[in-house]
Motif scaffolding. Structure first.
Motif, PDB file in Angstrom:
ATOM      1  N   GLU A   1     -92.542  73.527 -57.413  1.00  0.00           N
ATOM      2  CA  GLU A   1     -92.233  72.234 -58.015  1.00  0.00           C
ATOM      3  C   GLU A   1     -93.201  71.161 -57.531  1.00  0.00           C
ATOM      4  N   SER A   2     -93.624  71.287 -56.301  1.00  0.00           N
ATOM      5  CA  SER A   2     -94.552  70.329 -55.714  1.00  0.00           C
ATOM      6  C   SER A   2     -95.445  71.042 -54.716  1.00  0.00           C
ATOM      7  N   LEU A   3     -96.662  70.529 -54.565  1.00  0.00           N
ATOM      8  CA  LEU A   3     -97.589  71.091 -53.584  1.00  0.00           C
ATOM      9  C   LEU A   3     -97.355  70.523 -52.189  1.00  0.00           C
ATOM     10  N   GLN A   4     -96.362  69.638 -52.074  1.00  0.00           N
ATOM     11  CA  GLN A   4     -96.027  69.082 -50.769  1.00  0.00           C
ATOM     12  C   GLN A   4     -95.319  70.139 -49.918  1.00  0.00           C
ATOM     13  N   MET A   5     -95.779  70.323 -48.698  1.00  0.00           N
ATOM     14  CA  MET A   5     -95.192  71.318 -47.805  1.00  0.00           C
ATOM     15  C   MET A   5     -93.839  70.829 -47.272  1.00  0.00           C
ATOM     16  N   LYS A   6     -92.946  71.770 -47.021  1.00  0.00           N
ATOM     17  CA  LYS A   6     -91.629  71.432 -46.481  1.00  0.00           C
ATOM     18  C   LYS A   6     -91.573  71.621 -44.972  1.00  0.00           C
ATOM     19  N   GLN A   7     -92.677  72.061 -44.378  1.00  0.00           N
ATOM     20  CA  GLN A   7     -92.757  72.237 -42.935  1.00  0.00           C
ATOM     21  C   GLN A   7     -94.094  71.715 -42.435  1.00  0.00           C
ATOM     22  N   SER A   8     -94.222  71.623 -41.117  1.00  0.00           N
ATOM     23  CA  SER A   8     -95.459  71.113 -40.534  1.00  0.00           C
ATOM     24  C   SER A   8     -96.615  72.073 -40.804  1.00  0.00           C
ATOM     25  N   CYS A   9     -97.801  71.501 -40.911  1.00  0.00           N
ATOM     26  CA  CYS A   9     -99.000  72.316 -41.157  1.00  0.00           C
ATOM     27  C   CYS A   9     -99.352  73.109 -39.904  1.00  0.00           C
ATOM     28  N   SER A  10     -99.579  74.384 -40.074  1.00  0.00           N
ATOM     29  CA  SER A  10     -99.996  75.252 -38.974  1.00  0.00           C
ATOM     30  C   SER A  10    -100.670  76.487 -39.559  1.00  0.00           C
ATOM     31  N   LEU A  11    -101.283  77.275 -38.692  1.00  0.00           N
ATOM     32  CA  LEU A  11    -101.914  78.509 -39.154  1.00  0.00           C
ATOM     33  C   LEU A  11    -100.882  79.475 -39.714  1.00  0.00           C
ATOM     34  N   LEU A  12     -99.705  79.536 -39.076  1.00  0.00           N
ATOM     35  CA  LEU A  12     -98.646  80.425 -39.550  1.00  0.00           C
ATOM     36  C   LEU A  12     -98.079  79.958 -40.887  1.00  0.00           C
ATOM     37  N   ALA A  13     -98.014  78.644 -41.074  1.00  0.00           N
ATOM     38  CA  ALA A  13     -97.439  78.110 -42.313  1.00  0.00           C
ATOM     39  C   ALA A  13     -98.295  78.448 -43.524  1.00  0.00           C
ATOM     40  N   MET A  14     -99.587  78.719 -43.300  1.00  0.00           N
ATOM     41  CA  MET A  14    -100.485  79.023 -44.417  1.00  0.00           C
ATOM     42  C   MET A  14    -100.656  80.517 -44.636  1.00  0.00           C
ATOM     43  N   ILE A  15     -99.896  81.335 -43.931  1.00  0.00           N
ATOM     44  CA  ILE A  15     -99.868  82.776 -44.220  1.00  0.00           C
ATOM     45  C   ILE A  15     -98.753  82.986 -45.233  1.00  0.00           C
ATOM     46  N   LEU A  16     -99.116  82.899 -46.491  1.00  0.00           N
ATOM     47  CA  LEU A  16     -98.121  82.838 -47.560  1.00  0.00           C
ATOM     48  C   LEU A  16     -97.873  84.171 -48.253  1.00  0.00           C
ATOM     49  N   VAL A  17     -98.772  85.117 -48.052  1.00  0.00           N
ATOM     50  CA  VAL A  17     -98.600  86.434 -48.671  1.00  0.00           C
ATOM     51  C   VAL A  17     -98.719  87.504 -47.583  1.00  0.00           C
ATOM     52  N   PRO A  18     -98.046  88.640 -47.738  1.00  0.00           N
ATOM     53  CA  PRO A  18     -98.111  89.694 -46.713  1.00  0.00           C
ATOM     54  C   PRO A  18     -99.532  90.164 -46.410  1.00  0.00           C
TER      55      PRO A  18
END
Length: 277
Positions: free
Chosen positions: A127-144
Motif C-alpha cells: 500500500e505504501s513504500l514507507q517502512m513499518k520498522q526501523s531501517c537495518s540490514l536485516l529489515a532489507m532481507i525481504l526474500v528468502p
C-alpha cells in the motif's frame, strides 16, 4: 591517521601504507554508516524502502572491504619475508592499486547481486513504500534468497580470508627457520599477521551484531534489550575501529613520529618532530 598516511611521499608511494590507508578508509566509512544507522534506529525514524535500500547497499559495499584488504596486507607481508628479492616487483604501486580495485569490485558485485535479489520482492503490492520498522540490514532481507545469499557470501568471504591469513602466517613461520631469512623481519611479520588475524576476527564479530540483536529482542524486555544492544554496539563496532588505527599507527616506527607530531597540532618538539621527507 588518514591525514597522516597522505602527508608524506613515503606513505603515498609504499604499497604497505597504501593498503593500510585503504583499510582505515573502509573502517572509517563503515563507522560513519553504522553510526548513521544506529541513530536512525535510536530515534525510531521510519524511512521509505528506496532510501533504506540505498543506505544498506552502501553499508554492504564497505562492510566487506576490511577483510579483503586484510588478505592483501597479509599476502604483502608473506611476499616481503619469503620473496624479499622479488618483493618490489610483485608488490609494486601499480599492482597494489589493481589489487585494491579488485577488492572494491568484488564487494560491488556483492551489492549488485543483492539488488537483483531485492527486486524480486513485490513492492507494487504494498500500500505504501514507507517502512513499518526501523531501517537495518536485516529489515532489507525481504526474500528468502537474500537471506541465503547473505549467509553464504559472509561464510565464504571470512572462511577464505581466514585461510589466506593463516596460510601466510604459517608460510612466514616456515620461512623464519631458513638460514637465509632475516629473523628480525620474519618475527615482525608474524606479529603483524597475528594483528591482521585479530582484526579479521573483529570484522567477523560485527557481522553477527544484527542477527544476535534480532534474536535477543525476542526474549528480553525493551529496556534490557536496548541496554545490551548499546553495549554490544560500542564493543563490536565503535571500539575495535577506533583502536585499530591507533594500534597500526603506534606500532609502526615510520608512522608513529608523524602521527604523534600531527596529534600535537604540529608543535615542533625536538623529541617528536618527524624527519621524513
Amino acid at each position: 591517521m588518514l591525514f597522516t598516511l597522505r602527508s608524506k611521499p613515503v606513505f603515498r608511494e609504499t604499497p604497505r601504507y597504501i593498503l593500510l590507508y585503504n583499510l582505515l578508509f573502509a573502517d572509517t566509512a563503515q563507522l560513519a554508516m553504522s553510526q548513521l544507522m544506529y541513530l536512525l534506529h535510536a530515534c525510531r525514524m521510519k524511512l521509505s524502502y528506496p532510501v533504506c535500500g540505498v543506505l544498506t547497499l552502501i553499508t554492504n559495499l564497505i562492510n566487506y572491504i576490511s577483510p579483503l584488504t586484510l588478505v592483501l596486507m597479509s599476502l604483502e607481508r608473506y611476499v616481503a619475508v619469503c620473496y624479499p628479492l622479488r618483493h618490489a616487483t610483485i608488490i609494486s604501486i601499480r599492482n597494489t592499486g589493481l589489487a585494491i580495485i579488485t577488492a572494491w569490485s568484488f564487494s560491488l558485485l556483492n551489492v549488485v547481486i543483492r539488488v537483483i535479489l531485492l527486486l524480486q520482492f513485490p513492492f507494487q503490492d504494498l500500500e505504501s513504500l514507507q517502512m513499518k520498522q526501523s531501517c537495518s540490514l536485516l529489515a532489507m532481507i525481504l526474500v528468502p534468497a537474500s537471506d541465503h545469499f547473505d549467509k553464504a557470501y559472509t561464510c565464504f568471504l571470512f572462511a577464505s580470508a581466514g585461510v589466506a591469513v593463516i596460510s601466510s602466517y604459517i608460510g612466514v613461520i616456515v620461512a623464519a627457520r631458513s638460514a637465509s631469512t632475516d629473523k628480525a623481519s620474519a618475527h615482525k611479520a608474524r606479529k603483524t599477521l597475528l594483528l591482521h588475524l585479530m582484526q579479521l576476527g573483529l570484522s567477523l564479530s560485527s557481522t553477527f551484531f544484527n542477527p544476535f540483536s534480532f534474536a535477543i529482542s525476542k526474549i528480553l524486555d525493551r529496556v534490557t534489550f536496548y541496554r545490551i544492544q548499546s553495549l554490544l554496539y560500542v564493543g563490536v563496532f565503535l571500539l575495535p575501529r577506533c583502536l585499530s588505527s591507533l594500534i597500526y599507527g603506534l606500532r609502526d616506527q615510520t608512522i608513529r613520529p608523524v602521527l604523534i607530531y600531527h596529534h600535537c597540532c604540529g608543535l615542533k618538539l625536538s623529541s617528536i618532530q618527524p624527519k621524513l621527507h
